[in-house]
Design a protein around this motif. Structure first.
Motif, PDB file in Angstrom:
ATOM      1  N   ILE A 297       0.837  -1.199   0.000  1.00 14.03           N
ATOM      2  CA  ILE A 297       0.000   0.000   0.000  1.00 14.03           C
ATOM      3  C   ILE A 297       0.873   1.250   0.000  1.00 14.03           C
ATOM      4  O   ILE A 297       0.426   2.331   0.341  1.00 14.03           O
ATOM      5  CB  ILE A 297      -0.945  -0.012   1.218  1.00 14.03           C
ATOM      6  N   GLY A 298       2.151   1.043  -0.364  1.00 13.00           N
ATOM      7  CA  GLY A 298       3.091   2.155  -0.395  1.00 13.00           C
ATOM      8  C   GLY A 298       4.176   1.997   0.648  1.00 13.00           C
ATOM      9  O   GLY A 298       5.187   2.690   0.618  1.00 13.00           O
TER      10      GLY A 298
ATOM     11  N   TYR B 188      -2.419  -1.084 -10.638  1.00  7.95           N
ATOM     12  CA  TYR B 188      -3.256  -0.971  -9.444  1.00  7.95           C
ATOM     13  C   TYR B 188      -4.609  -1.617  -9.755  1.00  7.95           C
ATOM     14  O   TYR B 188      -4.915  -1.898 -10.914  1.00  7.95           O
ATOM     15  CB  TYR B 188      -3.462   0.504  -9.086  1.00  7.95           C
TER      16      TYR B 188
ATOM     17  N   GLU C 145      -5.978   6.434  -4.691  1.00 13.11           N
ATOM     18  CA  GLU C 145      -6.633   5.544  -5.664  1.00 13.11           C
ATOM     19  C   GLU C 145      -8.074   5.340  -5.214  1.00 13.11           C
ATOM     20  O   GLU C 145      -8.312   4.792  -4.135  1.00 13.11           O
ATOM     21  CB  GLU C 145      -5.946   4.170  -5.741  1.00 13.11           C
TER      22      GLU C 145
ATOM     23  N   THR D  26      -1.814  -1.438  -4.499  1.00 16.34           N
ATOM     24  CA  THR D  26      -2.833  -0.597  -3.885  1.00 16.34           C
ATOM     25  C   THR D  26      -2.337   0.842  -3.821  1.00 16.34           C
ATOM     26  O   THR D  26      -1.264   1.099  -3.272  1.00 16.34           O
ATOM     27  CB  THR D  26      -3.148  -1.129  -2.471  1.00 16.34           C
ATOM     28  N   GLY D  27      -3.124   1.751  -4.389  1.00 18.55           N
ATOM     29  CA  GLY D  27      -2.726   3.155  -4.441  1.00 18.55           C
ATOM     30  C   GLY D  27      -3.091   3.898  -3.171  1.00 18.55           C
ATOM     31  O   GLY D  27      -3.920   4.791  -3.150  1.00 18.55           O
ATOM     32  N   GLY D  28      -2.452   3.494  -2.085  1.00 18.61           N
ATOM     33  CA  GLY D  28      -2.737   4.098  -0.780  1.00 18.61           C
ATOM     34  C   GLY D  28      -3.905   3.386  -0.121  1.00 18.61           C
ATOM     35  O   GLY D  28      -4.790   2.831  -0.779  1.00 18.61           O
TER      36      GLY D  28
END
Lengths: 743, 151
Positions: A62-63, A211, A360, A407-409
């Motif tokens: 998730i980053g 993503y 996202e 996962t974009g955040g």
């Protein structure tokens, strides 16, 4: 016992010490990977014919960089050539079938390193041992005379077999008992603790990373969704004729509300964490679906929260904080001590609803065919998404494949998987066609999962020397699991203390947000302690150090050693941060400093790092605030990758700044007032702090989380700095609601 | 309607409703997924492309209004992620989740095409994109590094 988010995971069998891995399976799922012969070894790795190694990462990226850091952990023990490492996300169905072989698959609590450091080292070491056995069998040379290096086994004369050459034979050996496997000494680490670059750096700079929202399938349809605008509302009807002639519209689908996964039937307290009814418009493009949805008249029964407002809820919490609530921690005789105090202070602090707002947007792609269901979604909890997809589809789990993309955040928002149920419900209505559901930003803000709105009342007594002799704190918050650790897990042992905690039901379902309840309560607790220091005319560090006194820990306290260690770690972090920040330096009026220290100790034996911060701010006298400098010391146990850890601390700093400056979601007439980023700003480059100093403490302790530790302390230090600069005492958020000009 | 677009140097014709934002044409019609949807109202900048040398929020530009513009997307910067801004992003390890970074890199590429060595204040003013992971200080450092490396 303490209840917290871990307890939500009881349905996932916990595997502790002495991990036993299933027998090796060779050539598993070969069909997926072409005609060659990749070999899977004890579920964790697949060795390709070209000697690249796919490592299964049982977490969402998730980053926070787990795709790289957890690869470092396994590759270390397996002696892999780093350039041949190809991590991939785990498959929840495989994990289910093999009895939770991946040990820990929910991405929350900053637990990736803590939970997977041992299992992934062990897996790497077991596989390495299997390679040695295979090489020994093939060559007849004793294992003692062999060594491993750079993804291969080296023979006495210098000849070598690559792991690829040995993999098939290795897969037929029995994995060694974990108890008999020797792990590397830390001194021999080549990868763990090293600042290797993230393995996905290139794809994250050229737009090719996949993503969830990027999933694309042949003849795919798109869905836009509208949920009840009031939490707890029910769908009455809609008028499809209004959009019947709009281009590209395929179908309008009713989505039933109900249980939504992680926060569903296994949540504590019997609270209803369900999602609400919704309507989805499916069309041949997302733009058309969204446009048609906007034009669709929908009638809602707004339910019991139709008139709910933040203002009324806050008034209710404030009324309740004036009444006696259940005691969650007490010591000595608070009432007597406050009576004899030389000085008594009281203050109410409050915390609004908030929203994690990952960049996202929420999305889910689902495809129901006769052979089974395929689902893709960015989530923090793929295992539960798989379960929920199967339940929603009414299929046995074996017929559901959940594919976890990047996962974009997430920041806690994606612990809830209600959108997976929505996606599957739409796919059920249109079998045979893949559908991609995307929430608009407006839908995300209208339907967040906030941490609880909270009011915290303090009263404390100081003796003639300015020493804290009595501490009272009563907290009443909105819907949440038991978060009494926030007010009650203080590291201090004030001789006379009383802490009360209660919750009421508020409209939105509860959600986790980076920093969790510590963000609220560390600020409130240490904001009030800052007030005490000012009233006593004492330096904050002096007061903190007096409170962090191991000799005050009761002799009969269970796990006393842990409590003492907590205090020592906090004192150490405080000492370090005062040193790097030059604490004691006098600042001119208009500039101020704050300081804070904390750990994430949910309960006594919880493994946690310790962090301390100093923040300098400038008030320009006209209402503007600038964060000048931030100093953070983090002791997170063994550091897996210092550059990744630094990134997490930097991110936490900006998370804290956003929370302090802008963090607020407002309910009015049952609806969320803020619609998009124009109503809810976040830190940007112009608000970012340009001067950041981070000290990572070197440690041989077990790795602890790093994703959240700096959030509460930076926010606390920043808010206390405002008072120090001559500004107002901040007892509610966000700062954008306060007048920061001063005379 | 038929819309003629020039994207990354190539002419292409798409059949879309005339109000369809360029963002969705790129993502859903042309399958170029590097340009991201974040807010849809021009706030977050995840959808930033370069149109005639200007950083442009593609969520707020109708495809029909993009006719005649020379549009560059993240896919058009380089074949191998080695354009100078991309390289600076890698050297300074900017991305965390990475979702905002296509838009960031496009916005910065546009900035550096008109201001070869921007000051911090200029950066603050010009780069208003949102990064929720909080990579801002690495972004700032990478902008300076990209500017320096190019000179």
């Amino acid at each position: 016992m303490q209840t917290d988010r871990r307890n939500l995971l009881k349905s996932m069998a916990a595997v502790s010490a002495g991990v036993v891995f299933p027998v090796a399976m060779s050539g598993c799922r070969v069909a997926d990977y072409g005609p060659a012969t990749p070999v899977e070894l004890i579920s964790w790795v697949v060795i390709e014919p070209n000697n690249t190694v796919r490592i299964r990462i049982p977490q969402s990226d998730i980053g926070q960089g787990v795709i790289t850091t957890l690869s470092q952990v396994l590759a270390e023990e397996m002696d892999l050539d780093w350039s041949l490492v190809r991590p991939e996300f785990f498959d929840p169905l495989t994990n289910l079938k093999r009895g939770n072989v991946y040990v820990y698959t929910c991405t929350e609590s900053s637990w990736s390193a803590d939970r997977l450091f041992d299992p992934m080292r062990m897996a790497g070491a077991q596989i390495r041992q299997m390679m040695l056995i295979a090489a020994s069998r093939r060559s007849g040379i004793a294992i003692e005379d062999l060594r491993t290096e750079n993804s291969g086994v080296v023979f006495p004369g210098g000849a070598r077999h690559s792991y690829a050459e040995l993999a098939l034979l290795a897969s037929h050996t029995t994995p060694p008992e974990p108890a008999k496997v020797k792990l590397k000494a830390a001194a021999d680490y080549r990868l763990i603790g090293k600042p290797v670059k993230r393995l996905d750096l290139k794809q994250k700079t050229n737009g090719t990373l996949q993503y969830g929202i990027d999933v694309d399938l042949p003849s795919m349809l798109y869905a836009a969704v509208r949920q009840s605008p009031v939490y707890g509302g029910k769908l009455v009807s809609w008028d499809e004729t209004a959009i019947a002639k709009m281009p590209g519209v395929v179908k309008v689908v009713r989505i039933a509300g109900g249980s939504s996964g992680l926060n569903g039937p296994i949540a504590d307290g019997g609270e209803d964490y369900g999602m609400d009814d919704a309507v989805a418009v499916v069309a041949d493009s997302f733009w058309r679906a969204r446009k048609a949805l906007l034009a669709l008249p929908i009638e809602w029964d707004e339910g019991p929260f139709a008139n709910a407002s933040s203002e009324a809820i806050m008034a209710d919490l404030t009324r309740r904080v004036g009444q006696t609530q259940p005691v969650v921690r007490e010591a000595g005789d608070y009432a007597a001590a406050i009576g004899r105090a030389a000085q008594v202070l009281e203050a109410d602090y409050s915390y609004p609803f908030m929203d994690a707002m990952p960049l996202e947007p929420i999305n889910c792609t689902a495809w129901l065919r006769p052979e089974g269901l395929q689902v893709w979604a960015s989530t923090q909890f793929a295992q539960d998404a798989h379960r929920l997809a199967a339940v929603t589809a009414g299929l046995p789990p074996e017929r559901v494949q959940f594919n976890l993309p990047y996962t974009g955040g997430a920041f806690g928002r994606r612990c809830q998987n209600e959108y997976v149920s929505q996606g599957v419900q739409i796919a059920k209505a249109i079998p045979g066609r893949p559908i991609k559901l995307i929430w608009t930003r407006e839908e995300m803000m209208a339907r967040g999962y906030p941490p609880p709105i909270t009011v915290s009342r303090f009263k404390a007594g100081l003796d003639e020397n300015g020493k804290v002799i009595a501490w009272f704190n009563r907290v009443v918050s909105g819907t949440a699991p038991d978060q009494s650790y926030g007010p009650a897990r203080l590291p201090h042992y004030v001789p006379n203390l009383q802490i009360e905690y209660a919750r009421i039901k508020t409209p939105q379902p509860f959600g986790w947000m980076r920093g969790v309840a510590f963000t609220q309560h560390v600020w409130m607790n240490q904001g009030f302690q800052d007030e005490l220091a000012v009233a006593a005319g004492r330096d904050r560090v002096d007061l903190y150090m007096e409170l962090l006194d191991e000799t005050t820990v009761p002799a009969d306290l269970k796990d006393r050693g842990v409590a003492v260690n907590r205090i020592r770690n906090m004192r150490d972090a405080l000492n370090r941060v005062t040193k790097i920040a030059g604490w004691g330096e006098r600042l001119p009026r208009g500039r101020g400093r704050g300081i804070s220290v904390n750990d994430f100790s949910y309960w006594v034996t919880y493994r946690t790092g310790t962090a301390a911060a100093v923040v300098d701010v400038t008030l320009d006298g006209k209402g503007a605030l600038r964060v000048d400098r931030v100093f953070v010391v983090l002791n997170c146990g063994r550091i897996l990758n210092p550059e990744v850890v630094r990134g997490q601390v930097e991110g936490s700093i900006f998370w804290a700044i956003t929370t302090a400056l802008y963090g607020k979601i407002t309910l009015k007439d049952g609806r969320v007032v803020e619609r998009n980023f124009q109503d809810h700003n976040v830190a940007r480059l112009a608000t970012a702090c340009r001067n950041i100093h981070i000290e990572l403490v070197q440690s041989d302790e077990h790795p602890a989380g790093v994703g959240e530790d700096a959030v509460p302390i930076v926010m606390t230090a920043m808010l206390n700095a405002i008072f120090d600069a001559g500004g107002p005492r901040i007892r509610s958020l966000p700062l954008s609601d306060h007048d920061l000009s001063f005379v | 309607m038929k819309v003629n677009l020039k994207i990354n140097g190539a002419l292409t014709t798409v059949e879309v409703d005339d109000d369809t934002p360029l963002l969705w044409v790129l993502r859903d019609t042309l399958k170029m997924k590097g340009t991201k949807y974040g807010c849809g109202i021009g706030q977050c900048g995840a959808c930033t492309v370069i149109a005639d040398f200007q950083a442009t929020r593609s969520c707020s530009l109708a495809a029909s209004a993009a006719v005649g513009l020379d549009i560059t997307t993240i896919e058009g910067l380089s074949r191998d992620a080695d354009q100078f801004v991309q390289k600076a992003w890698q050297d300074l390890r900017v991305p965390q989740c990475g979702y905002c970074q296509s838009g960031m890199i496009m916005a910065v590429t546009a900035l550096l095409s008109k201001s070869s060595d921007p000051t911090d204040d200029e950066i603050d003013r010009e780069i208003t994109n949102i990064c929720r992971c909080g990579t801002y200080e690495r972004i700032r450092a990478a902008i300076h590094a990209a500017a320096n490396n190019r000179i």
